[in-house]
Design an enzyme around this catalytic site. Structure first.
Site, mmCIF file in Angstrom:
data_model
loop_
_atom_site.group_PDB
_atom_site.id
_atom_site.type_symbol
_atom_site.label_atom_id
_atom_site.label_comp_id
_atom_site.label_asym_id
_atom_site.label_seq_id
_atom_site.Cartn_x
_atom_site.Cartn_y
_atom_site.Cartn_z
ATOM 1 N N ASP A 1 -43.705 53.791 97.510
ATOM 2 C CA ASP A 1 -42.401 54.136 98.063
ATOM 3 C C ASP A 1 -42.029 53.035 99.039
ATOM 4 O OD1 ASP A 1 -40.320 56.161 97.867
ATOM 5 O OD2 ASP A 1 -40.597 56.406 100.017
ATOM 6 N N PHE B 1 -31.683 42.516 93.670
ATOM 7 C CA PHE B 1 -31.043 43.815 93.488
ATOM 8 C C PHE B 1 -31.082 44.547 94.821
ATOM 9 C CE2 PHE B 1 -35.511 44.159 92.431
ATOM 10 C CZ PHE B 1 -35.927 45.260 93.172
ATOM 11 N N ASP C 1 -31.049 43.131 98.685
ATOM 12 C CA ASP C 1 -31.418 41.713 98.734
ATOM 13 C C ASP C 1 -30.323 40.806 99.296
ATOM 14 O OD1 ASP C 1 -33.849 42.428 97.726
ATOM 15 O OD2 ASP C 1 -33.559 41.549 95.736
#
Length: 221
Positions: free
Chosen positions: A60, A180, A183
């Protein structure tokens, strides 16, 4: 065989840089609502192991912005989908003081479970505090009664091993066409993640750093 609970082949490819025998496991574990990456990853790893009956890892990750008190953190994916990364950048800019200079960090927690016993590692995320107690299903009475219970074991399930990776940077105006998620607004050493090549990004990746710690421990195990 080690199973990586993900449908993202990019994550598996990155994991193979640190692990010899790993494959994806498509399993929709319960993602609990928590302010801690540790809680979410540990619960997911225990649930995935019960499903697969094989050694598993669950990760996570999230973006933690200093001026927002760590927000969006574990809620990063939901916030990206609902308000967008540019809104997070504007909010961070509005809330930060000059002394903070937009500081932020990408964090990732890798949780491992194989149903067997193991001792705690010295990794800072693997410690006998309230966060780890919550991740391993220990209630308050159990936690206070055994201050040394930092191996992730609990009456309701097998122990979970935790490894954290962090990359620090700052929030900036969006730049770059690659990557993605967040970023484009996360700058590390003068370059946003979206301006980096895949090789450059993987070299400093928070997930890669967590995987490197895990890989070293796993090979010894």
């Amino acid at each position: 065989m080690l199973r990586y609970v993900t449908t993202n082949e990019g994550k598996v490819a990155e994991a193979r840089e640190y692990l010899d025998d790993v494959s994806a496991l498509d399993f929709d574990y319960t993602e609990i609502q928590s302010d801690s990456l540790v809680d979410i990853a540990a619960r997911g790893a225990r649930e995935a192991h019960a499903h697969a009956d094989e050694p598993v890892i669950v990760d996570d990750a999230g973006l933690f912005v200093d001026s927002l008190g760590g927000f969006p953190g574990p809620y990063s994916a939901y916030v990206e989908d609902t308000v967008g990364i540019e809104a997070v950048g504007r909010l961070a800019e509005r809330e930060r003081g000059n002394e903070e200079d937009g500081r932020a960090a990408f964090r990732c927690v890798i949780a491992y479970c194989d149903g067997e016993e193991f001792a705690a590692s010295p990794d800072p995320v693997d410690r006998g505090d309230r966060v780890t107690a919550a991740a391993t299903d220990l209630d308050e009475d159990e936690e206070s009664g055994d201050e040394d219970a930092d191996d992730g074991s609990s009456p309701s399930g097998p122990p979970v091993k935790l490894f954290e990776g962090v990359v620090r940077g700052r929030i900036v105006e969006p730049r770059g066409d690659g990557g993605f998620g967040y970023d484009p607004i996360f700058e590390h050493d003068g370059t946003t993640m979206a301006e980096m090549s895949t090789v450059e990004k993987n070299a400093i990746s928070h997930r890669g750093r967590a995987l490197a710690k895990f890989g070293e421990w796993y090979h010894e195990r």
